[in-house]
Design an enzyme around this catalytic site. Structure first.
Site, PDB file in Angstrom:
ATOM      1  N   ASP A  79      98.924 -18.265 -49.488  1.00  0.00           N
ATOM      2  CA  ASP A  79      98.841 -16.849 -49.835  1.00  0.00           C
ATOM      3  C   ASP A  79     100.233 -16.209 -49.790  1.00  0.00           C
ATOM      4  O   ASP A  79     100.911 -16.284 -48.760  1.00  0.00           O
ATOM      5  CB  ASP A  79      97.892 -16.202 -48.796  1.00  0.00           C
ATOM      6  CG  ASP A  79      97.616 -14.746 -49.043  1.00  0.00           C
ATOM      7  OD1 ASP A  79      97.530 -14.340 -50.204  1.00  0.00           O
ATOM      8  OD2 ASP A  79      97.450 -14.005 -48.038  1.00  0.00           O
ATOM      9  N   HIS A  80     100.662 -15.593 -50.882  1.00  0.00           N
ATOM     10  CA  HIS A  80     101.941 -14.873 -50.936  1.00  0.00           C
ATOM     11  C   HIS A  80     103.152 -15.711 -50.532  1.00  0.00           C
ATOM     12  O   HIS A  80     104.008 -15.232 -49.766  1.00  0.00           O
ATOM     13  CB  HIS A  80     101.924 -13.621 -50.036  1.00  0.00           C
ATOM     14  CG  HIS A  80     101.050 -12.525 -50.539  1.00  0.00           C
ATOM     15  ND1 HIS A  80     101.402 -11.707 -51.585  1.00  0.00           N
ATOM     16  CD2 HIS A  80      99.816 -12.127 -50.144  1.00  0.00           C
ATOM     17  CE1 HIS A  80     100.429 -10.837 -51.807  1.00  0.00           C
ATOM     18  NE2 HIS A  80      99.451 -11.070 -50.949  1.00  0.00           N
ATOM     19  N   HIS A 181      97.145  -3.758 -49.360  1.00  0.00           N
ATOM     20  CA  HIS A 181      96.826  -4.591 -48.195  1.00  0.00           C
ATOM     21  C   HIS A 181      96.581  -3.701 -46.983  1.00  0.00           C
ATOM     22  O   HIS A 181      97.360  -2.778 -46.719  1.00  0.00           O
ATOM     23  CB  HIS A 181      97.986  -5.542 -47.873  1.00  0.00           C
ATOM     24  CG  HIS A 181      98.202  -6.595 -48.918  1.00  0.00           C
ATOM     25  ND1 HIS A 181      99.259  -6.576 -49.785  1.00  0.00           N
ATOM     26  CD2 HIS A 181      97.493  -7.707 -49.212  1.00  0.00           C
ATOM     27  CE1 HIS A 181      99.190  -7.640 -50.587  1.00  0.00           C
ATOM     28  NE2 HIS A 181      98.133  -8.340 -50.268  1.00  0.00           N
ATOM     29  N   HIS A 209      93.678  -8.618 -54.406  1.00  0.00           N
ATOM     30  CA  HIS A 209      94.199  -8.642 -53.034  1.00  0.00           C
ATOM     31  C   HIS A 209      93.822  -7.342 -52.334  1.00  0.00           C
ATOM     32  O   HIS A 209      93.397  -6.388 -52.972  1.00  0.00           O
ATOM     33  CB  HIS A 209      95.724  -8.791 -53.065  1.00  0.00           C
ATOM     34  CG  HIS A 209      96.164 -10.183 -53.367  1.00  0.00           C
ATOM     35  ND1 HIS A 209      96.821 -10.967 -52.453  1.00  0.00           N
ATOM     36  CD2 HIS A 209      95.996 -10.944 -54.466  1.00  0.00           C
ATOM     37  CE1 HIS A 209      97.061 -12.150 -52.992  1.00  0.00           C
ATOM     38  NE2 HIS A 209      96.575 -12.161 -54.217  1.00  0.00           N
ATOM     39  N   GLY A 210      94.008  -7.351 -51.007  1.00  0.00           N
ATOM     40  CA  GLY A 210      93.700  -6.139 -50.259  1.00  0.00           C
ATOM     41  C   GLY A 210      92.208  -5.876 -50.195  1.00  0.00           C
ATOM     42  O   GLY A 210      91.760  -4.730 -50.265  1.00  0.00           O
ATOM     43  N   SER A 212      90.140  -5.830 -47.831  1.00  0.00           N
ATOM     44  CA  SER A 212      89.617  -5.041 -46.694  1.00  0.00           C
ATOM     45  C   SER A 212      89.626  -3.559 -47.038  1.00  0.00           C
ATOM     46  O   SER A 212      90.551  -3.085 -47.705  1.00  0.00           O
ATOM     47  CB  SER A 212      90.505  -5.241 -45.456  1.00  0.00           C
ATOM     48  OG  SER A 212      90.478  -6.575 -45.036  1.00  0.00           O
ATOM     49  N   ASN A 231      90.758 -11.519 -51.828  1.00  0.00           N
ATOM     50  CA  ASN A 231      91.422 -11.874 -50.563  1.00  0.00           C
ATOM     51  C   ASN A 231      91.075 -10.888 -49.456  1.00  0.00           C
ATOM     52  O   ASN A 231      91.150  -9.671 -49.672  1.00  0.00           O
ATOM     53  CB  ASN A 231      92.940 -11.816 -50.751  1.00  0.00           C
ATOM     54  CG  ASN A 231      93.465 -12.918 -51.627  1.00  0.00           C
ATOM     55  OD1 ASN A 231      92.738 -13.471 -52.444  1.00  0.00           O
ATOM     56  ND2 ASN A 231      94.729 -13.241 -51.465  1.00  0.00           N
ATOM     57  N   VAL A 232      90.752 -11.417 -48.293  1.00  0.00           N
ATOM     58  CA  VAL A 232      90.404 -10.559 -47.148  1.00  0.00           C
ATOM     59  C   VAL A 232      91.112 -11.069 -45.898  1.00  0.00           C
ATOM     60  O   VAL A 232      90.996 -12.248 -45.550  1.00  0.00           O
ATOM     61  CB  VAL A 232      88.876 -10.559 -46.885  1.00  0.00           C
ATOM     62  CG1 VAL A 232      88.531  -9.578 -45.776  1.00  0.00           C
ATOM     63  CG2 VAL A 232      88.087 -10.230 -48.140  1.00  0.00           C
TER      64      VAL A 232
HETATM   65  P1  13P Z   1      93.604  -7.217 -46.621  1.00  0.00           P
HETATM   66  O1  13P Z   1      94.378  -7.411 -45.381  1.00  0.00           O
HETATM   67  O2  13P Z   1      93.617  -5.805 -47.115  1.00  0.00           O
HETATM   68  O3  13P Z   1      92.221  -7.748 -46.503  1.00  0.00           O
HETATM   69  O4  13P Z   1      94.317  -8.064 -47.766  1.00  0.00           O
HETATM   70  C1  13P Z   1      94.444  -9.450 -47.620  1.00  0.00           C
HETATM   71  C2  13P Z   1      95.164 -10.060 -48.749  1.00  0.00           C
HETATM   72  O5  13P Z   1      95.178  -9.544 -49.851  1.00  0.00           O
HETATM   73  C3  13P Z   1      95.873 -11.336 -48.526  1.00  0.00           C
HETATM   74  O6  13P Z   1      96.588 -11.738 -49.644  1.00  0.00           O
END
Ligand code: 13P
Length: 294
Positions: A79-80, A181, A209-210, A212, A231-232
């Site tokens: 991830d990233h 995020h 992404h992001g 949450s 992605n969480v």
């Molecule tokens: P959150 O922390 O908002 O869930 O995002 C996670 C994410 O996008 C990891 O790449």
């Protein structure tokens, strides 16, 4: 069944693969237990910090061992990754998917490094996710409004996205449509019109992404509009921390693994809720997989 098959099916049938960050054994167990309980396929992922903490090869080995232990269709996503070197290390360690985030580099450099990892990954039948506009924020709780983070970015332009996907040949594009995020004082507002335009402009899979702190209804709509991977991280981290704080109030217990079950259960509940929301629950049932492969 490969991650590529799953992303194609998810997109076709309007559900999404959950990608959950794991930085330790308890989080990993929670994700596997949730995926096993709901017969959901799942992506395990590690950010640069999490990767450095656990180690690429250790995480690969743990995911392989837990796939066996829990009988789960799980794939490992870097991830990233911030540099080509990090992405290459992930590939070398056996990650199934690599997200190279060169979004803060000039466009030409983003294309150059992303294309380079795509060529290497495709030789090994692995997948690459690219990012064009930086998705702001960090996987934490933020007192600010999401607009504070959103000011640091622009939404993905469909024409630019089309050129980028064609130039890099990425399998998946991380879209920037207002998603940030972290968990903020209010849920972010997503630009669905833009998502629709991006979906029409590019041929690759789309990732959000992001994950949450986004309203459930907005997640459902994003999936309907073509998001196939979400992605969480933050919500798992927060559930972990709150449960751990409660668990360590028992002063007599010193065997760490004995006070971890409620922590694992708290993270598992979050993952189960997301898998249900994303529509991926039940998608790893043997009969279903057989039917879909033909
Ligand atoms: P959150 O922390 O908002 O869930 O995002 C996670 C994410 O996008 C990891 O790449």
């Amino acid at each position: 069944m490969t991650a590529s098959h799953l992303l194609t099916l998810a997109e076709r049938e309007h559900w999404a693969l959950g990608a959950f960050n794991a930085a330790n054994l308890e989080t990993l167990q929670a994700i596997f237990q949730a995926a096993s309980a709901l017969a959901a396929p799942v992506l395990i992922e590690s950010s640069p910090g999490e990767t450095a903490f656990v180690g690429e090869t250790a995480l690969r080995a743990l995911v392989d061992a837990y796939r066996e232990r829990y009988g789960v269709h799980a794939y490992l996503n870097l991830d990233h990754a911030e540099t080509l070197e990090q992405a290459e290390r992930g590939l070398g360690a056996g990650y199934d998917l690599i997200h190279l985030d060169a979004s803060e580099q000039p466009y030409a450099e983003n294309v150059r490094v992303t294309r380079s990892i795509v060529e290497a990954a495709h030789r090994q039948h692995r997948l690459v996710e690219g990012e064009l506009e930086h998705i702001p924020g960090s996987s934490s709780r933020h007192a600010a409004l999401p607009a504070t983070a959103q000011r640091q970015t622009t939404h993905t332009d469909p024409d630019r996205a089309e050129s980028y996907v064609r130039a890099t040949n990425v399998d998946t594009l991380a879209v920037s449509i207002g998603n940030v995020h972290g968990v903020y004082a209010q849920p972010p507002t997503l630009n669905f019109e833009r998502l629709h335009a991006i979906r029409s402009a590019v041929r690759c899979h789309l990732s959000l992404h992001g994950g949450s702190g986004i309203r459930d209804a907005d997640i459902r709509q994003a999936i309907q509009l073509g998001i196939a991977k979400i992605n969480v991280n933050s919500e798992l981290r927060l559930a972990y921390l709150e449960a751990l704080q409660r668990a360590v109030k028992k002063p007599k217990e010193v065997a760490v693994y004995k006070f971890m079950p409620p922590v694992i259960a708290a993270v598992q509940r979050v993952v189960e809720a997301k898998l249900t929301l994303f529509g991926s629950a039940g998608k790893a049932k043997r009969t279903w997989v057989k039917r879909m492969i033909g």
